[in-house]
Design an enzyme around this catalytic site. Structure first.
Site, PDB file in Angstrom:
ATOM      1  N   TYR A   1      16.279  29.733  25.698  1.00 24.81           N
ATOM      2  CA  TYR A   1      17.407  29.597  25.046  1.00 24.81           C
ATOM      3  C   TYR A   1      18.172  28.223  25.607  1.00 24.81           C
ATOM      4  CZ  TYR A   1      20.421  31.201  28.758  1.00 24.81           C
ATOM      5  OH  TYR A   1      21.270  31.113  30.000  1.00 24.81           O
TER       6      TYR A   1
ATOM      7  N   LYS B   1      14.980  28.168  31.429  1.00 24.78           N
ATOM      8  CA  LYS B   1      16.182  28.611  30.892  1.00 24.78           C
ATOM      9  C   LYS B   1      15.738  29.832  29.849  1.00 24.78           C
ATOM     10  CE  LYS B   1      20.942  27.596  29.235  1.00 24.78           C
ATOM     11  NZ  LYS B   1      21.749  28.226  30.206  1.00 24.78           N
TER      12      LYS B   1
ATOM     13  N   GLU C   1      23.406  28.535  43.150  1.00 26.40           N
ATOM     14  CA  GLU C   1      24.339  28.322  41.838  1.00 26.40           C
ATOM     15  C   GLU C   1      24.995  29.451  41.672  1.00 26.40           C
ATOM     16  OE1 GLU C   1      21.786  27.265  38.303  1.00 26.40           O
ATOM     17  OE2 GLU C   1      20.211  28.833  39.129  1.00 26.40           O
TER      18      GLU C   1
ATOM     19  N   LEU D   1      18.795  26.131  37.999  1.00 27.88           N
ATOM     20  CA  LEU D   1      18.590  25.577  36.542  1.00 27.88           C
ATOM     21  C   LEU D   1      19.477  24.146  36.694  1.00 27.88           C
ATOM     22  CD1 LEU D   1      17.968  26.095  33.588  1.00 27.88           C
ATOM     23  CD2 LEU D   1      20.803  26.172  33.196  1.00 27.88           C
TER      24      LEU D   1
HETATM   25  N1  PDD Z   1      24.335  28.592  31.186  1.00 25.68           N
HETATM   26  N2  PDD Z   1      22.917  27.454  35.800  1.00 25.68           N
HETATM   27  C1  PDD Z   1      22.531  28.670  35.139  1.00 25.68           C
HETATM   28  C2  PDD Z   1      21.998  29.721  35.684  1.00 25.68           C
HETATM   29  C3  PDD Z   1      23.165  28.528  33.835  1.00 25.68           C
HETATM   30  O1  PDD Z   1      22.840  29.671  33.092  1.00 25.68           O
HETATM   31  C4  PDD Z   1      23.978  27.514  33.403  1.00 25.68           C
HETATM   32  C5  PDD Z   1      24.347  27.604  31.986  1.00 25.68           C
HETATM   33  C6  PDD Z   1      24.022  26.587  34.301  1.00 25.68           C
HETATM   34  C7  PDD Z   1      24.763  25.160  33.635  1.00 25.68           C
HETATM   35  O2  PDD Z   1      24.126  24.520  32.797  1.00 25.68           O
HETATM   36  P1  PDD Z   1      24.755  23.430  31.795  1.00 25.68           P
HETATM   37  O3  PDD Z   1      25.624  22.728  32.565  1.00 25.68           O
HETATM   38  O4  PDD Z   1      23.650  22.890  31.293  1.00 25.68           O
HETATM   39  O5  PDD Z   1      25.524  24.458  30.787  1.00 25.68           O
HETATM   40  C8  PDD Z   1      23.656  26.694  35.513  1.00 25.68           C
HETATM   41  C9  PDD Z   1      24.694  28.686  29.798  1.00 25.68           C
HETATM   42  C10 PDD Z   1      25.986  27.886  29.404  1.00 25.68           C
HETATM   43  C11 PDD Z   1      24.816  29.944  29.290  1.00 25.68           C
HETATM   44  O6  PDD Z   1      23.796  30.899  29.979  1.00 25.68           O
HETATM   45  O7  PDD Z   1      25.524  30.641  28.439  1.00 25.68           O
END
Ligand code: PDD
Length: 285
Positions: free
Chosen positions: A33, A146, A179, A203
């Site tokens: 996703y 992801k 994270e 991620l």
């Molecule tokens: N998640 N780390 C994890 C585990 C995440 O699920 C996300 C983002 C990030 C940050 O990634 P980005 O800057 O590309 O949003 C880091 C999304 C927002 C979600 O799961 O809804």
């Protein structure tokens, strides 16, 4: 405008979009996703989100063709919904088939998209700073992918939310901070901004990359080097980054204050610089 969905070639109202009970995304979390933010209806760094999905698809052996229509799906969902502040959710599952663990060769991926309005986080949260709680990082070894297989994230996020926190600080057995459950983490230690390097343990956030660029632009010292739970005791600042919160200062982890217990100047400056990048690239603001 209605909250819209895209499903395998069709645009329809969200409540009419239905996938099979035998979809592998539903049964196994066998799917990837992305979440792309719209600013004034314009997607921010859609290419980077799709690039990350393509890299993930390679790791989990999803056919690259499945992803080829996604740039159009993002554009169409943004255009048709006419929402200003919103996010597009994309999901590509391996497809539907009678339940068996081993993935069959002949299977059509399921392609899903939705667009929903996004309520920005309250300004007060940025002014006062967020609270976070440590959680053991019990996720799998390919967190750079992801995938929707998110139970460890969901359980940790739910515990944190019940305590009133914004997100978890995931800590590995050896004390390394990785994270959050939905965000990347940065700490300021001895005047240097540090964040876990990209690789299989985290991620590679799209926001994280933009914040690293912002730090370079502001000529702030930054090292992509992991920090530990112990080092949090001496951190002067800590902040989460993701598509929703952008750059969110954290002023407390568990029972301990971070720095002065108030949001710090580097998080504030990086939030400002990040928003300038957004404005420049989306032509908004
Ligand atoms: N998640 N780390 C994890 C585990 C995440 O699920 C996300 C983002 C990030 C940050 O990634 P980005 O800057 O590309 O949003 C880091 C999304 C927002 C979600 O799961 O809804």
């Amino acid at each position: 405008m209605p909250e819209l969905a895209y499903l395998n070639g069709e645009y329809l109202p969200i409540e009419s979009a239905k996938v099979s009970v035998e979809d592998r995304g539903m049964q196994f979390g066998d799917s990837l996703y992305e979440v792309v933010r719209l600013y004034d209806g314009v997607p921010f760094r859609a290419r980077e989100h799709l690039e990350r999905m393509r890299a993930g698809a390679e790791v989990v052996d999803l056919p690259p063709d499945a992803l080829s229509g996604l740039p159009t799906v993002i554009e169409e969902l943004a255009g048709r919904s006419q929402m200003a502040d919103a996010f597009v959710y994309l999901q590509v599952t391996r497809g539907a088939c009678p339940r068996i663990h081993a993935a069959p060769d002949e299977i059509e991926p399921t392609i899903i998209g939705t667009v929903r309005p996004f309520d920005r986080l309250p300004k007060r949260l940025y002014r006062k700073g967020a609270t976070a709680y440590t959680e053991p990082d019990i996720r799998w070894g390919r967190r750079d992918v992801k995938a929707t297989t998110l139970l460890p994230n969901i359980l940790a996020a739910t515990r944190v939310q019940k305590k009133g926190g914004y997100d978890a600080v995931f800590v590995e057995d050896d004390g390394t901070v990785t994270e959050g459950t939905v965000s990347n983490l940065f700490a300021v230690i001895d005047g240097v901004i540090r964040t876990h390097p990209v690789g299989p343990r985290i991620l590679a956030g799209v926001t994280r990359a933009a914040v690293v660029e912002a730090a370079e632009h502001l000529e702030l010292p930054l090292r992509e080097e992991a920090f530990t739970r112990e080092e949090l005791r001496v951190a002067s600042e800590l902040f989460f980054t993701n598509t929703y919160c952008e750059v969110l200062p954290v002023v407390r982890v568990d029972d301990a204050e971070i720095g002065t217990g108030e949001p710090g100047p580097l998080a504030r400056d990086l939030l400002g610089a990040f928003r300038e990048i957004v404005q420049r690239e989306t032509g908004t603001g």
